[in-house]
Design a protein around this motif. Sequence first.
Motif, PDB file in Angstrom:
ATOM      1  N   THR A 156      -1.283 -11.219   3.003  1.00 35.61           N
ATOM      2  CA  THR A 156      -0.173 -11.941   3.042  1.00 35.61           C
ATOM      3  C   THR A 156       0.745 -11.555   1.954  1.00 35.61           C
ATOM      4  O   THR A 156       0.127 -10.967   0.711  1.00 35.61           O
ATOM      5  CB  THR A 156       0.597 -12.970   4.043  1.00 35.61           C
ATOM      6  N   THR A 157       2.288 -12.080   1.934  1.00 38.35           N
ATOM      7  CA  THR A 157       3.257 -11.450   0.486  1.00 38.35           C
ATOM      8  C   THR A 157       2.222 -12.499  -0.466  1.00 38.35           C
ATOM      9  O   THR A 157       2.580 -12.433  -1.045  1.00 38.35           O
ATOM     10  CB  THR A 157       4.516 -11.074   1.302  1.00 38.35           C
ATOM     11  N   TYR A 158       2.422 -13.902   0.427  1.00 33.84           N
ATOM     12  CA  TYR A 158       1.744 -14.667  -0.724  1.00 33.84           C
ATOM     13  C   TYR A 158       0.629 -15.038  -0.884  1.00 33.84           C
ATOM     14  O   TYR A 158       0.590 -16.344  -1.843  1.00 33.84           O
ATOM     15  CB  TYR A 158       3.016 -16.070  -0.014  1.00 33.84           C
ATOM     16  N   ASP A 159      -0.167 -13.880  -0.472  1.00 36.65           N
ATOM     17  CA  ASP A 159      -2.143 -14.621  -0.559  1.00 36.65           C
ATOM     18  C   ASP A 159      -2.578 -14.233  -1.722  1.00 36.65           C
ATOM     19  O   ASP A 159      -2.544 -13.381  -2.143  1.00 36.65           O
ATOM     20  CB  ASP A 159      -2.443 -13.515   0.745  1.00 36.65           C
ATOM     21  N   THR A 160      -2.472 -15.162  -2.440  1.00 38.84           N
ATOM     22  CA  THR A 160      -2.485 -14.862  -4.031  1.00 38.84           C
ATOM     23  C   THR A 160      -2.585 -16.205  -5.296  1.00 38.84           C
ATOM     24  O   THR A 160      -1.625 -17.096  -4.601  1.00 38.84           O
ATOM     25  CB  THR A 160      -1.446 -14.206  -5.070  1.00 38.84           C
ATOM     26  N   PRO A 161      -3.281 -16.434  -6.071  1.00 37.94           N
ATOM     27  CA  PRO A 161      -4.425 -15.351  -6.305  1.00 37.94           C
ATOM     28  C   PRO A 161      -5.728 -15.254  -5.321  1.00 37.94           C
ATOM     29  O   PRO A 161      -6.304 -16.290  -4.786  1.00 37.94           O
ATOM     30  CB  PRO A 161      -5.091 -16.078  -7.984  1.00 37.94           C
ATOM     31  N   THR A 197      -1.389 -12.663  -8.844  1.00 37.73           N
ATOM     32  CA  THR A 197      -1.525 -13.619  -9.383  1.00 37.73           C
ATOM     33  C   THR A 197      -2.429 -12.988 -11.273  1.00 37.73           C
ATOM     34  O   THR A 197      -3.664 -12.583 -10.650  1.00 37.73           O
ATOM     35  CB  THR A 197      -1.678 -15.003  -9.696  1.00 37.73           C
ATOM     36  N   ASN A 198      -2.280 -13.728 -12.227  1.00 33.67           N
ATOM     37  CA  ASN A 198      -2.805 -13.354 -13.758  1.00 33.67           C
ATOM     38  C   ASN A 198      -3.871 -14.478 -13.562  1.00 33.67           C
ATOM     39  O   ASN A 198      -3.463 -15.749 -14.133  1.00 33.67           O
ATOM     40  CB  ASN A 198      -2.200 -13.124 -15.072  1.00 33.67           C
ATOM     41  N   VAL A 199      -5.670 -13.468 -12.905  1.00 30.34           N
ATOM     42  CA  VAL A 199      -6.220 -15.136 -12.606  1.00 30.34           C
ATOM     43  C   VAL A 199      -6.601 -15.394 -14.041  1.00 30.34           C
ATOM     44  O   VAL A 199      -6.985 -16.928 -14.470  1.00 30.34           O
ATOM     45  CB  VAL A 199      -7.661 -15.016 -11.928  1.00 30.34           C
ATOM     46  N   ILE A 200      -6.546 -15.019 -14.914  1.00 27.26           N
ATOM     47  CA  ILE A 200      -7.456 -15.186 -16.737  1.00 27.26           C
ATOM     48  C   ILE A 200      -6.242 -16.463 -16.925  1.00 27.26           C
ATOM     49  O   ILE A 200      -6.728 -17.561 -17.503  1.00 27.26           O
ATOM     50  CB  ILE A 200      -7.973 -14.113 -17.932  1.00 27.26           C
ATOM     51  N   GLU A 201      -4.326 -16.212 -16.541  1.00 25.97           N
ATOM     52  CA  GLU A 201      -3.962 -17.376 -16.990  1.00 25.97           C
ATOM     53  C   GLU A 201      -3.981 -18.416 -16.743  1.00 25.97           C
ATOM     54  O   GLU A 201      -3.861 -19.609 -16.989  1.00 25.97           O
ATOM     55  CB  GLU A 201      -2.586 -16.807 -17.072  1.00 25.97           C
ATOM     56  N   LEU A 202      -5.048 -18.708 -15.102  1.00 23.66           N
ATOM     57  CA  LEU A 202      -5.023 -19.422 -14.751  1.00 23.66           C
ATOM     58  C   LEU A 202      -6.099 -20.428 -15.059  1.00 23.66           C
ATOM     59  O   LEU A 202      -6.454 -22.202 -15.344  1.00 23.66           O
ATOM     60  CB  LEU A 202      -5.276 -19.642 -12.613  1.00 23.66           C
TER      61      LEU A 202
END
Length: 391
Positions: free
Chosen positions: A71-76, A5-10
């Motif tokens: 895990t695979t989905y542990d984002t952001p 995930t691009n945190v800046i985009e959050l």
Amino acid sequence: MKSKTNVIELFQEAKANLTYVKVCAPMVRYSKVQFRTLVKNFGVDLCFTPMILADSFCQNAKARSNEFVTTTYDTPLVVQFAAKSVDEFLDASKLVYPYVDGVDLNCGCPQRWAMKDGYGCALLSKPELVHNLLRTVRNNFPSNFTVSVKVRILQEVKKTIVMCQQLEKCGIDFMTVHGRTPVQKSGEVIDVDTLKEICDKATIPIIANGGIKTMQDADSLHDVLQCSGIMSASGILNNPALFNGYNKTPLSCIKQWMDLKDKSGDKLTFQCYHHHLVFMLEKILTKKQKQEFNYLSTFESVDNFLYKHIINDCNTMSAKIPVIDDFVICQFDKQITDKHSRKCRGCSKSICYCTCVYYDYDNNNGSYFTSYVKDADELDYMDSSIFEESS
């Protein structure tokens, strides 16, 4: 492949929607992947790992396996490091880079051991070192991988503003500011005026931290500060559904925690499972039930208790199933780990992974409900004595 995930985009998306990024703090013992998965199902946008010592992480395989599971989905996801060496901070960041969305430097820990060893708040007296730490890491990664810092305010407002402006010049992408000084306790009121001045003058996103117990607290603080994010520590530990507007932990959240345990296998210890429930159930159980729950010592006994006293009607549970079983087998750069393994800390330092158990839960006496959390908002620091007997 690990999702990214691009945190800046959050932050950009939240600003466009006239809202803020909801953040789960880096909490000692508790910001593990299972809890991160849980809170993201209840309104959290961004999670941090617990603070990890960069040198130990580079040097020791046990440190890496204890401190970082994903895990695979542990984002952001942002990893927070305690570091005082540019080489160690950079190499630790390189090790986790394939699996996370950013790294954060802790410059706010007020604990005595951290100050003594030159971490946390001690770094603020060494601005050139902080600049080198942050600038070097920022220059070695692509722009969509964030580099950030977490600090506390200083006694003097002017010095605090100057400090934050200097940190911005290091090239960081965002900053988290705790609204109390290093000497203040968690029960004291945060300095909203200083936080407001920081937010008004900042050119990067600011996450405000301190005193957030409810969604109303978060909304009210954002309304005043117009900050980019709000972070909660002890509040979200007691109520993982805080950012969904619940005033206490809903039964659906407790059921999801049970499901996460079932899906985690041996990757979740009983102590972690039980301790989280202690916090979640604080406003739900009677005094007598707390006394009984206190001394449960197996997964089975805890689950039986919950089904008997709490989870009476499974039809009321959320249908949302947590995703946790797709654990990532991290392949850390052997060239980096070999380089650092030759300079092990040994047992004389603050944290040891060589011959000691990192957190000694084996000797607990079951007195969780007769305890209180010492300096609750300090959970985002490496406090070795979180639980103290109440008087």
